[in-house]
Design a protein around this motif. Structure first.
Motif, mmCIF file in Angstrom:
data_model
loop_
_atom_site.group_PDB
_atom_site.id
_atom_site.type_symbol
_atom_site.label_atom_id
_atom_site.label_comp_id
_atom_site.label_asym_id
_atom_site.label_seq_id
_atom_site.Cartn_x
_atom_site.Cartn_y
_atom_site.Cartn_z
ATOM 1 N N ALA A 172 0.799 -1.207 0.007
ATOM 2 C CA ALA A 172 0.080 0.012 -0.055
ATOM 3 C C ALA A 172 0.723 1.395 0.091
ATOM 4 C CB ALA A 172 -0.957 -0.011 1.349
ATOM 5 N N LEU A 173 2.200 1.154 0.667
ATOM 6 C CA LEU A 173 2.920 2.214 0.413
ATOM 7 C C LEU A 173 4.276 1.896 0.407
ATOM 8 C CD1 LEU A 173 2.786 3.620 4.132
ATOM 9 C CD2 LEU A 173 1.959 1.756 3.676
ATOM 10 N N GLY A 174 5.106 2.895 -0.162
ATOM 11 C CA GLY A 174 6.540 2.654 -0.453
ATOM 12 C C GLY A 174 7.389 2.313 0.906
ATOM 13 N N LEU A 175 7.070 2.857 2.133
ATOM 14 C CA LEU A 175 7.436 2.669 3.372
ATOM 15 C C LEU A 175 7.458 1.386 3.623
ATOM 16 C CD1 LEU A 175 8.772 4.052 5.955
ATOM 17 C CD2 LEU A 175 6.491 4.163 6.870
ATOM 18 N N ASP A 176 6.539 0.373 3.407
ATOM 19 C CA ASP A 176 6.653 -0.911 3.524
ATOM 20 C C ASP A 176 7.632 -1.600 2.752
ATOM 21 O OD1 ASP A 176 4.726 -0.619 5.457
ATOM 22 O OD2 ASP A 176 3.033 -0.952 4.063
ATOM 23 N N THR A 177 7.727 -1.375 1.327
ATOM 24 C CA THR A 177 8.702 -1.814 0.560
ATOM 25 C C THR A 177 10.168 -1.749 1.046
ATOM 26 O OG1 THR A 177 7.043 -1.647 -1.210
ATOM 27 C CG2 THR A 177 9.175 -2.423 -2.020
ATOM 28 N N GLN A 178 10.461 -0.432 1.385
ATOM 29 C CA GLN A 178 11.735 0.086 2.047
ATOM 30 C C GLN A 178 12.110 -0.597 3.193
ATOM 31 O OE1 GLN A 178 11.729 4.317 2.288
ATOM 32 N NE2 GLN A 178 11.261 4.817 0.371
ATOM 33 N N LYS A 179 11.214 -1.151 4.000
ATOM 34 C CA LYS A 179 11.581 -1.792 5.067
ATOM 35 C C LYS A 179 11.841 -3.220 4.579
ATOM 36 C CE LYS A 179 8.027 0.216 8.360
ATOM 37 N NZ LYS A 179 6.805 -0.122 9.078
ATOM 38 N N ILE A 180 11.420 -3.871 3.905
ATOM 39 C CA ILE A 180 11.784 -4.889 3.091
ATOM 40 C C ILE A 180 13.247 -5.098 2.597
ATOM 41 C CG2 ILE A 180 11.351 -6.920 1.565
ATOM 42 C CD1 ILE A 180 8.219 -6.362 1.908
ATOM 43 N N GLU A 181 13.447 -4.023 1.692
ATOM 44 C CA GLU A 181 14.651 -3.739 1.549
ATOM 45 C C GLU A 181 15.754 -3.534 2.319
ATOM 46 O OE1 GLU A 181 17.135 0.050 -0.960
ATOM 47 O OE2 GLU A 181 14.788 -0.170 -1.088
ATOM 48 N N LYS A 182 15.440 -2.760 3.539
ATOM 49 C CA LYS A 182 16.459 -2.694 4.623
ATOM 50 C C LYS A 182 16.628 -3.928 5.355
ATOM 51 C CE LYS A 182 15.252 2.265 5.277
ATOM 52 N NZ LYS A 182 14.688 3.333 6.237
ATOM 53 N N ALA A 183 15.687 -4.935 5.226
ATOM 54 C CA ALA A 183 15.929 -6.300 5.757
ATOM 55 C C ALA A 183 16.791 -6.973 4.959
ATOM 56 C CB ALA A 183 14.393 -7.094 6.030
ATOM 57 N N GLY A 184 17.192 -6.393 3.729
ATOM 58 C CA GLY A 184 18.140 -7.177 2.892
ATOM 59 C C GLY A 184 17.431 -8.162 2.017
ATOM 60 N N LEU A 185 16.134 -8.223 1.779
ATOM 61 C CA LEU A 185 15.615 -9.212 0.948
ATOM 62 C C LEU A 185 15.206 -8.681 -0.445
ATOM 63 C CD1 LEU A 185 12.746 -10.286 3.313
ATOM 64 C CD2 LEU A 185 14.815 -11.432 2.766
ATOM 65 N N ILE A 186 15.272 -7.217 -0.555
ATOM 66 C CA ILE A 186 15.470 -6.566 -1.839
ATOM 67 C C ILE A 186 16.393 -5.707 -2.254
ATOM 68 C CG2 ILE A 186 13.905 -4.703 -3.401
ATOM 69 C CD1 ILE A 186 11.398 -5.376 -1.750
ATOM 70 N N GLN A 187 17.105 -5.722 -3.405
ATOM 71 C CA GLN A 187 18.161 -5.171 -3.645
ATOM 72 C C GLN A 187 17.985 -3.431 -4.102
ATOM 73 O OE1 GLN A 187 19.728 -7.032 -7.195
ATOM 74 N NE2 GLN A 187 20.173 -8.778 -6.450
ATOM 75 N N PRO A 188 18.562 -2.779 -3.428
ATOM 76 C CA PRO A 188 18.724 -1.246 -3.718
ATOM 77 C C PRO A 188 18.464 -0.965 -5.368
ATOM 78 C CG PRO A 188 20.457 -1.680 -1.823
ATOM 79 C CD PRO A 188 20.183 -3.021 -2.575
ATOM 80 N N GLY A 189 17.614 0.103 -5.688
ATOM 81 C CA GLY A 189 17.385 0.463 -6.927
ATOM 82 C C GLY A 189 16.408 -0.106 -7.624
ATOM 83 N N TRP A 190 15.495 -1.027 -6.991
ATOM 84 C CA TRP A 190 14.509 -2.009 -7.495
ATOM 85 C C TRP A 190 13.399 -1.097 -8.105
ATOM 86 C CZ3 TRP A 190 9.727 -0.365 -5.835
ATOM 87 C CH2 TRP A 190 9.519 0.131 -4.621
ATOM 88 N N GLU A 191 13.152 -0.031 -7.646
ATOM 89 C CA GLU A 191 12.326 0.980 -8.364
ATOM 90 C C GLU A 191 12.676 1.451 -9.748
ATOM 91 O OE1 GLU A 191 14.756 3.698 -5.875
ATOM 92 O OE2 GLU A 191 13.892 1.579 -5.646
ATOM 93 N N LYS A 192 13.920 1.301 -10.157
ATOM 94 C CA LYS A 192 14.419 1.877 -11.365
ATOM 95 C C LYS A 192 14.388 0.667 -12.425
ATOM 96 C CE LYS A 192 15.528 5.610 -9.476
ATOM 97 N NZ LYS A 192 14.380 6.874 -9.712
ATOM 98 N N LYS A 193 14.214 -0.600 -11.882
ATOM 99 C CA LYS A 193 14.006 -1.608 -12.957
ATOM 100 C C LYS A 193 12.900 -1.882 -13.452
ATOM 101 C CE LYS A 193 17.465 -4.009 -10.037
ATOM 102 N NZ LYS A 193 17.722 -5.375 -9.101
ATOM 103 N N VAL A 194 11.715 -1.115 -12.854
ATOM 104 C CA VAL A 194 10.389 -1.241 -13.535
ATOM 105 C C VAL A 194 9.933 0.288 -13.969
ATOM 106 C CG1 VAL A 194 9.925 -3.475 -12.509
ATOM 107 C CG2 VAL A 194 9.419 -1.378 -11.308
ATOM 108 N N PRO A 195 8.612 0.385 -14.620
ATOM 109 C CA PRO A 195 8.135 1.346 -15.129
ATOM 110 C C PRO A 195 7.939 2.348 -13.723
ATOM 111 C CG PRO A 195 7.331 -0.114 -16.571
ATOM 112 C CD PRO A 195 8.145 -0.771 -15.340
#
Length: 377
Positions: free
Chosen positions: A129-152
């Motif tokens: 629902a919000l980018g803050l939640d996705t950022q939490k998963i990124e900070k947990a090391g599950l999503i690589q930084p820059g994920w938002e640049k890989k998609v439209p």
């Protein structure tokens, strides 16, 4: 958590069993539809379509197998849209790759879904629902930084705006955010310290003050007056909806436009207004890099995420209450009539992004806590 380390089928069964208990609660009328749709802080529900069991962490060559299984974790009100989109993607992938893709699907409050993924729920894809939640998963090391640049569209795949729900006939004549300053108008909303939707509600109010020319001091005074008109802050959006519709509390309720449209499609009659000054409620999608590499599902997962941006998928989002991010779809007469253009639309980026917004407004001791402290004096 040891539970999440078990095979996905066991995870799925236990996850479903846990949450099916919650589903025994019977809701009615408008409160029923919106309560289920909002589910802002409740747990997820995992289901499987055309399920073929595979073990998480299997060989990375699974993309070459005849059957591939993906797990999609999303926030509650996207369920209808995804259930319309997934079969179209499955058919397309089968035609192009001669490979059957099956989906495990988990829907629930964005915050609880985020915690579950961090704790070990083996999601391949998250739509939150919000980018803050996705950022939490990124900070947990599950999503690589820059994920938002890989998609439209910087990762934003669906969006909505904030709306003010009123009593039938709008007896208090509420048309703008400023009308909520009136001390004769009681507003029902959740606590932004505990609810994701409530953070968007706060930002909608703050944005309306800034966009009309107020400085931050005036904006603080504006939102303080409005929160002084909130008789009680509920824990989550479900409780706020129940308080307004089922318990008859308050004169107005802030809600997502998409959830109101969803309720109307279920036959409910709701009076509401979408203010001309509004906030863009942006919902990101991301591949969980760590999991797809372990599962060998990266190729299919990334293809599905890309498919969500196609006109076919975006039309389904529009059908189920979301404003499409695909301009071709957004500009069709059907969609533009359903979703009138908002005159002045702010974004979370206007205020520094989610890290800045969280620290400035919602962290312990930040502005919202200060407003509440002043309210108690």
């Amino acid at each position: 958590m040891a539970l999440w380390q078990r095979p996905l089928r066991s995870l799925q069964a236990n996850w479903f069993r846990l949450n099916s208990l919650k589903g025994l609660v019977s809701l009615f009328l408008v409160g029923a539809v919106l309560s289920v749709a909002l589910a802002a802080c409740s747990g997820g529900n995992v289901s499987s379509s055309n399920s073929t069991a595979q073990t998480p962490g299997a060989s990375p060559v699974s993309a070459k197998k005849q059957n591939v299984e993906l797990t999609l974790v999303s926030f509650a009100v996207t369920k209808a849209a995804h259930e319309a989109i997934i079969p179209k993607f499955v058919e397309k992938w089968k035609q192009e790759h001669n490979q059957t893709v099956t989906f495990n699907q988990s829907y629930g409050g964005s915050g609880s879904q985020t915690r579950a993924v961090i704790d070990g729920l083996q999601a391949d894809i998250v739509h939150l629902a919000l980018g803050l939640d996705t950022q939490k998963i990124e900070k947990a090391g599950l999503i690589q930084p820059g994920w938002e640049k890989k998609v439209p569209n910087n990762g934003i795949v669906s969006k909505s705006v904030a709306a003010i729900v009123t009593r039938s006939g709008n007896p208090k004549g509420i048309k703008t955010w400023a009308d909520l300053e009136n001390d004769q108008v009681k507003l029902i909303t959740a606590d932004p310290k505990t609810s994701g939707i409530a953070r968007w509600n706060f930002l909608a109010l703050w944005n309306s003050a800034i966009k009309t020319g107020d400085d931050e001091a005036k904006a603080t005074e504006f939102v303080t007056k409005i929160y002084n008109n909130v008789p009680v802050l509920t824990k989550d959006a479900r409780e706020a909806t129940d308080a307004f519709f089922k318990q008859g509390q308050g004169d107005a309720l802030i809600n997502y436009e998409n959830e109101i449209i969803f309720a109307q499609q279920k036959g409910e009659k709701i009076d509401y207004v979408v203010p001309d000054i509004n906030i863009s409620i942006d919902n990101p999608v991301a591949v969980i890099d760590k999991n797809v590499d372990e599962h060998g599902t990266r190729e299919v997962a990334e293809a599905f995420v890309q498919y969500l941006y196609t006109p076919e998928a975006q039309q389904e989002f529009a059908n189920w209450g979301f404003r499409p991010v695909n301009e071709t779809v957004a500009q069709t007469k059907e969609v533009s009539d359903k979703y009138p253009k908002v005159k002045t639309l702010g974004t979370v980026q206007n205020y520094g992004g989610w890290d800045v917004v969280q620290n400035k407004f919602f962290a312990d001791g930040a502005l919202f806590d200060q407003i509440q402290a002043q309210k108690k004096r």
